[in-house]
Design a protein around this motif. Structure first.
Motif, PDB file in Angstrom:
ATOM      1  N   UNK A  43       0.869  -1.187   0.000  1.00 40.28           N
ATOM      2  CA  UNK A  43       0.000   0.000   0.000  1.00 40.28           C
ATOM      3  C   UNK A  43       0.897   1.225   0.000  1.00 40.28           C
ATOM      4  N   UNK A  44       1.204   1.708  -1.195  1.00 41.30           N
ATOM      5  CA  UNK A  44       2.151   2.825  -1.319  1.00 41.30           C
ATOM      6  C   UNK A  44       1.511   3.964  -2.091  1.00 41.30           C
ATOM      7  N   UNK A  45       2.295   4.628  -2.937  1.00 42.10           N
ATOM      8  CA  UNK A  45       1.759   5.741  -3.724  1.00 42.10           C
ATOM      9  C   UNK A  45       1.534   6.947  -2.849  1.00 42.10           C
ATOM     10  N   UNK A  46       0.291   7.444  -2.845  1.00 46.72           N
ATOM     11  CA  UNK A  46      -0.037   8.667  -2.106  1.00 46.72           C
ATOM     12  C   UNK A  46       0.187   8.485  -0.611  1.00 46.72           C
ATOM     13  N   UNK A  47       0.142   7.231  -0.145  1.00 44.81           N
ATOM     14  CA  UNK A  47       0.331   6.970   1.276  1.00 44.81           C
ATOM     15  C   UNK A  47       1.678   7.519   1.757  1.00 44.81           C
ATOM     16  N   UNK A  48       2.700   7.366   0.933  1.00 38.79           N
ATOM     17  CA  UNK A  48       4.036   7.807   1.320  1.00 38.79           C
ATOM     18  C   UNK A  48       4.315   9.243   0.906  1.00 38.79           C
ATOM     19  N   UNK A  49       3.413   9.832   0.116  1.00 36.42           N
ATOM     20  CA  UNK A  49       3.626  11.183  -0.387  1.00 36.42           C
ATOM     21  C   UNK A  49       2.904  12.247   0.446  1.00 36.42           C
ATOM     22  N   UNK A  50       2.114  11.787   1.405  1.00 41.96           N
ATOM     23  CA  UNK A  50       1.177  12.706   2.054  1.00 41.96           C
ATOM     24  C   UNK A  50       1.851  13.969   2.593  1.00 41.96           C
ATOM     25  N   UNK A  51       3.047  13.813   3.197  1.00 42.63           N
ATOM     26  CA  UNK A  51       3.690  14.958   3.821  1.00 42.63           C
ATOM     27  C   UNK A  51       4.774  15.583   2.950  1.00 42.63           C
ATOM     28  N   UNK A  52       4.938  15.081   1.741  1.00 45.02           N
ATOM     29  CA  UNK A  52       6.000  15.591   0.874  1.00 45.02           C
ATOM     30  C   UNK A  52       5.568  16.891   0.199  1.00 45.02           C
ATOM     31  N   UNK A  53       6.547  17.790   0.005  1.00 48.29           N
ATOM     32  CA  UNK A  53       6.282  19.041  -0.699  1.00 48.29           C
ATOM     33  C   UNK A  53       6.254  18.770  -2.205  1.00 48.29           C
ATOM     34  N   UNK A  54       5.203  19.174  -2.917  1.00 46.65           N
ATOM     35  CA  UNK A  54       5.185  18.959  -4.369  1.00 46.65           C
ATOM     36  C   UNK A  54       6.184  19.892  -5.052  1.00 46.65           C
ATOM     37  N   UNK A  55       6.742  19.463  -6.196  1.00 47.27           N
ATOM     38  CA  UNK A  55       7.651  20.347  -6.931  1.00 47.27           C
ATOM     39  C   UNK A  55       6.875  21.502  -7.547  1.00 47.27           C
ATOM     40  N   UNK A  56       7.597  22.528  -7.984  1.00 48.74           N
ATOM     41  CA  UNK A  56       6.940  23.637  -8.675  1.00 48.74           C
ATOM     42  C   UNK A  56       6.373  23.129 -10.000  1.00 48.74           C
ATOM     43  N   UNK A  57       5.381  23.843 -10.521  1.00 48.49           N
ATOM     44  CA  UNK A  57       4.743  23.426 -11.772  1.00 48.49           C
ATOM     45  C   UNK A  57       5.748  23.425 -12.922  1.00 48.49           C
ATOM     46  N   UNK A  58       6.603  24.457 -12.991  1.00 48.62           N
ATOM     47  CA  UNK A  58       7.566  24.526 -14.094  1.00 48.62           C
ATOM     48  C   UNK A  58       8.584  23.393 -14.008  1.00 48.62           C
TER      49      UNK A  58
END
Length: 471
Positions: free
Chosen positions: A396-411
């Motif tokens: 069970x991975x994917x968004x589960x491990x991304x919840x607290x990560x900062x997304x990169x800039x759009x560019x």
């Protein structure tokens, strides 16, 4: 038996493209999902395959070598009248693709296309066919009250809040009033709109869906209203609009919050007068259509900020239906996960049969910002990576491990995708820029410009295998 109800291994797809690289990519991607895939490089071969096989869906390039993909679609339907068809098109010919939908295509995709998105579109078209008029048994002349469990089979609802939503949908289906469906991305707004139509007295009429954010503003008015020959410079023939195509049925405006202000005025007039003029015409077209709209925005706030007309808001907001996010319908997580588990296990030929208690705890603990769509992706990954019959917590991975990560800039995200996509194109075509440009639906000069931007040299990719000619 409904074609959409078949297992993937029982579904035969026909892919038609004069580019062997694209045929190969589609064959590998769709074959990995369990589908039977027939490939044709031209219309003659496609018709031969269609006559010899029970084809359930076709993916056709709009511009074949010396042929028109839409005309091929119409020839195929002489043998398979209800055949769902997806049209592939370059971005510059998106207007032609919308025309293809008017002539019966299920949907269209612009090149370059993502393999996973192609699979989702195929699943969606098969599902639309299952919900299409004639797919269910005919009812009596006066229908009895609609039971949500019977009318909305594709929508899983075990939670009390979702059952209440479907009860409201069932009531709304019997009315002719405009319906507005609100909910976060991934909550299933279009599926609910389909179900509402299928349960309504208009179920034998067409269901026409338009994503307001997907059609360029310059084309939107022409695509919705249609036009007569000579209405503008490129109008070389009369074209029926999407509104006219929906006569006697339901018209679904998805992401209506993204409708340009100029079009909001025109839509308001249509809703008030139930008639419209095709572009360049002096003859009114009377409308017999039930309107359903949806958005993932807070439309009332959007009105307050001046992005959406208040009078149009009240016109479409007659029966509001709010779809709860998955985090507020926890009782639906396990049945949804089990449903996806069964689907993906069957499609992959695996025997993954259950979710361990620890894995279920992990599913229940997540907030699911991507809602049902995100859960589906997580379960697809779990089945793909499973080595036994049970889904364990580490799968069970994917968004589960991304919840607290900062997304990169759009560019940054755009540049990263662009570079990876170019590398994939060059690898597929062994450094042949002409073939890469054709696959991407871009001019060769544009592709060279992108290669310079990302510091990529096509020669590096030619050295890996025997080079092809023409670059």
């Amino acid at each position: 038996m409904s074609k959409a109800g078949r297992r993937p291994a029982e579904i035969t797809l026909l892919t038609v493209d004069d580019d062997p690289s694209i045929l190969r990519v589609m064959g590998l991607r769709l074959g990995s999902k369990g589908y039977q895939v027939l490939s044709a490089a031209d219309g003659r071969k496609a018709l031969e395959l269609a006559q010899a096989s029970d084809v359930h869906l076709a993916v056709i390039d709009h511009k074949l070598d010396g042929e028109d993909g839409v005309e091929l679609m119409e020839k195929l339907r002489q043998h398979h009248p209800d055949l769902p068809v997806i049209i592939l098109t370059a971005y510059g010919t998106i207007g032609n693709a919308v025309d293809a939908m008017q002539r019966g295509a299920c949907t269209y995709m612009t090149k370059p296309f993502d393999g996973e998105q192609l699979v989702k579109q195929i699943e969606g078209c098969l599902e639309k066919q299952r919900l299409a008029p004639g797919s269910a048994s005919d009812g009596p002349a006066v229908d009895p009250p609609v039971e949500p469990s019977a009318a909305f089979g594709p929508v899983i609802a075990k939670s009390r809040v979702m059952k209440a939503v479907l009860a409201k949908v069932a009531q709304a289906a019997r009315s002719e009033a405009n319906v507005y469906i609100e909910g976060e991305s991934g909550t299933g707004k279009e599926m609910v709109a389909h179900s509402l139509h299928a349960a309504s007295p208009r179920k034998d009429g067409p269901f026409v869906a338009v994503n307001c954010a997907a059609i360029p503003e310059s084309l939107l008015e022409s695509e919705l209203f249609g036009h007569v020959k000579g209405a503008f410079t490129s109008a070389d023939r009369q074209r029926e609009g999407l509104f006219a195509r929906a006569q006697g049925g339901s018209f679904f405006l998805d992401e209506i919050s993204e409708l340009p202000m100029s079009m909001q005025v025109k839509l308001l007039r249509v809703l008030e007068e139930r008639e419209f003029y095709p572009l360049g015409s002096s003859r009114k077209v009377k409308m017999d259509v039930r309107f359903i709209s949806a958005s993932n925005r807070d439309l009332e706030q959007w009105v307050g900020e001046g992005h959406f007309r208040e009078d149009l808001y009240y016109r479409i907001h007659v029966i509001p239906i709010s779809l709860p996010p998955l985090r507020k319908r926890k009782a639906d997580i396990l049945p949804l996960a089990n449903s996806f588990l069964a689907t993906f296990s069957q499609a992959s030929g695996k025997s993954v049969r259950e979710i361990s208690p620890a894995a279920l705890d992990k599913l229940l603990a997540n907030d699911w910002p991507g809602n049902v769509r995100e859960l589906k992706n997580v379960m697809e990954y779990a089945v793909a990576m499973a080595t036994g019959a049970v889904v364990t917590p580490e799968l069970i991975t994917g968004a589960m491990t991304r919840k607290d990560a900062e997304p990169p800039s759009l560019s940054h995200a755009k540049d990263k995708f662009e570079r990876e996509y170019l590398i994939e194109l060059l690898e597929l075509n062994h450094g042949n820029v002409s073939q890469a440009a054709k696959m991407a639906g871009k001019y060769r000069a544009d592709v060279y410009g992108l290669l310079r931007k990302h510091g990529l040299n096509p020669v590096d990719f030619r050295q890996r295998k025997t080079p092809t000619r023409g670059s």
